[in-house]
Write a protein that holds these residues in place. Structure first.
Motif, PDB file in Angstrom:
ATOM      1  N   TYR A 187      -7.821  -4.740  10.783  1.00  0.00           N
ATOM      2  CA  TYR A 187      -7.561  -3.310  10.570  1.00  0.00           C
ATOM      3  C   TYR A 187      -7.080  -3.075   9.141  1.00  0.00           C
ATOM      4  N   ALA A 188      -6.166  -3.914   8.672  1.00  0.00           N
ATOM      5  CA  ALA A 188      -5.646  -3.783   7.312  1.00  0.00           C
ATOM      6  C   ALA A 188      -6.755  -3.995   6.283  1.00  0.00           C
ATOM      7  N   ARG A 189      -7.639  -4.982   6.515  1.00  0.00           N
ATOM      8  CA  ARG A 189      -8.757  -5.212   5.587  1.00  0.00           C
ATOM      9  C   ARG A 189      -9.691  -4.017   5.560  1.00  0.00           C
ATOM     10  N   ALA A 190     -10.001  -3.470   6.734  1.00  0.00           N
ATOM     11  CA  ALA A 190     -10.886  -2.307   6.800  1.00  0.00           C
ATOM     12  C   ALA A 190     -10.267  -1.108   6.086  1.00  0.00           C
ATOM     13  N   LEU A 191      -8.980  -0.938   6.225  1.00  0.00           N
ATOM     14  CA  LEU A 191      -8.289   0.162   5.557  1.00  0.00           C
ATOM     15  C   LEU A 191      -8.346  -0.007   4.037  1.00  0.00           C
ATOM     16  N   ARG A 192      -8.112  -1.228   3.553  1.00  0.00           N
ATOM     17  CA  ARG A 192      -8.203  -1.483   2.104  1.00  0.00           C
ATOM     18  C   ARG A 192      -9.611  -1.232   1.600  1.00  0.00           C
ATOM     19  N   GLU A 193     -10.621  -1.669   2.354  1.00  0.00           N
ATOM     20  CA  GLU A 193     -12.011  -1.446   1.948  1.00  0.00           C
ATOM     21  C   GLU A 193     -12.321   0.045   1.874  1.00  0.00           C
ATOM     22  N   ALA A 215       2.078   0.054   3.781  1.00  0.00           N
ATOM     23  CA  ALA A 215       2.400  -1.193   3.076  1.00  0.00           C
ATOM     24  C   ALA A 215       1.907  -1.078   1.643  1.00  0.00           C
ATOM     25  N   SER A 216       2.699  -1.523   0.708  1.00  0.00           N
ATOM     26  CA  SER A 216       2.336  -1.354  -0.692  1.00  0.00           C
ATOM     27  C   SER A 216       1.280  -2.364  -1.134  1.00  0.00           C
ATOM     28  N   ASP A 217       1.633  -3.617  -1.292  1.00  0.00           N
ATOM     29  CA  ASP A 217       0.686  -4.588  -1.834  1.00  0.00           C
ATOM     30  C   ASP A 217      -0.063  -5.369  -0.759  1.00  0.00           C
ATOM     31  N   SER A 218       0.663  -5.910   0.173  1.00  0.00           N
ATOM     32  CA  SER A 218       0.003  -6.714   1.196  1.00  0.00           C
ATOM     33  C   SER A 218       0.355  -6.175   2.579  1.00  0.00           C
ATOM     34  N   ALA A 219      -0.563  -6.373   3.478  1.00  0.00           N
ATOM     35  CA  ALA A 219      -0.352  -5.893   4.838  1.00  0.00           C
ATOM     36  C   ALA A 219       0.765  -6.692   5.501  1.00  0.00           C
ATOM     37  N   PRO A 220       1.517  -6.074   6.372  1.00  0.00           N
ATOM     38  CA  PRO A 220       2.548  -6.817   7.100  1.00  0.00           C
ATOM     39  C   PRO A 220       1.911  -7.908   7.958  1.00  0.00           C
TER      40      PRO A 220
END
Length: 89
Positions: free
Chosen positions: A54-60, A18-23
């Motif tokens: 999961y998406a937040r952890a990946l961004r972090e 995902a580019s900008d925001s998680a699905p």
């Protein structure tokens, strides 16, 4: 590999690319063919995290990697996929 495992892996792939925001949960459920509630339980059972967590952890993780690679804070924030500095802080 079971259908459920394949669905979780497809969702992880979607989140990672995902580019900008998680699905959203609805988008992931639609992609995998499960209802949102069922997919949420399935994903959490498989990964220990909700799709959003999961998406937040990946961004972090991406932000930490970018910062340790010498990027500026602002550059690391955007490279990690945060839409604005306020979303990072």
């Amino acid at each position: 590999q079971s259908n459920e495992e394949a669905a979780v892996l497809a969702a992880i792939d979607e989140i990672r690319h995902a580019s900008d925001s998680a699905p959203t949960l609805d988008e992931l459920a639609r992609i995998t063919g499960y209802s949102p509630a069922h997919f949420q339980r399935l994903f959490k059972r498989s990964t220990g995290l909700s799709p959003a967590a999961y998406a937040r952890a990946l961004r972090e993780e991406r932000a930490r990697d970018a910062l340790s690679g010498g990027k500026s804070v602002t550059g690391a924030i955007y490279e990690a996929g945060y839409g604005a500095p306020s979303r990072f802080y």
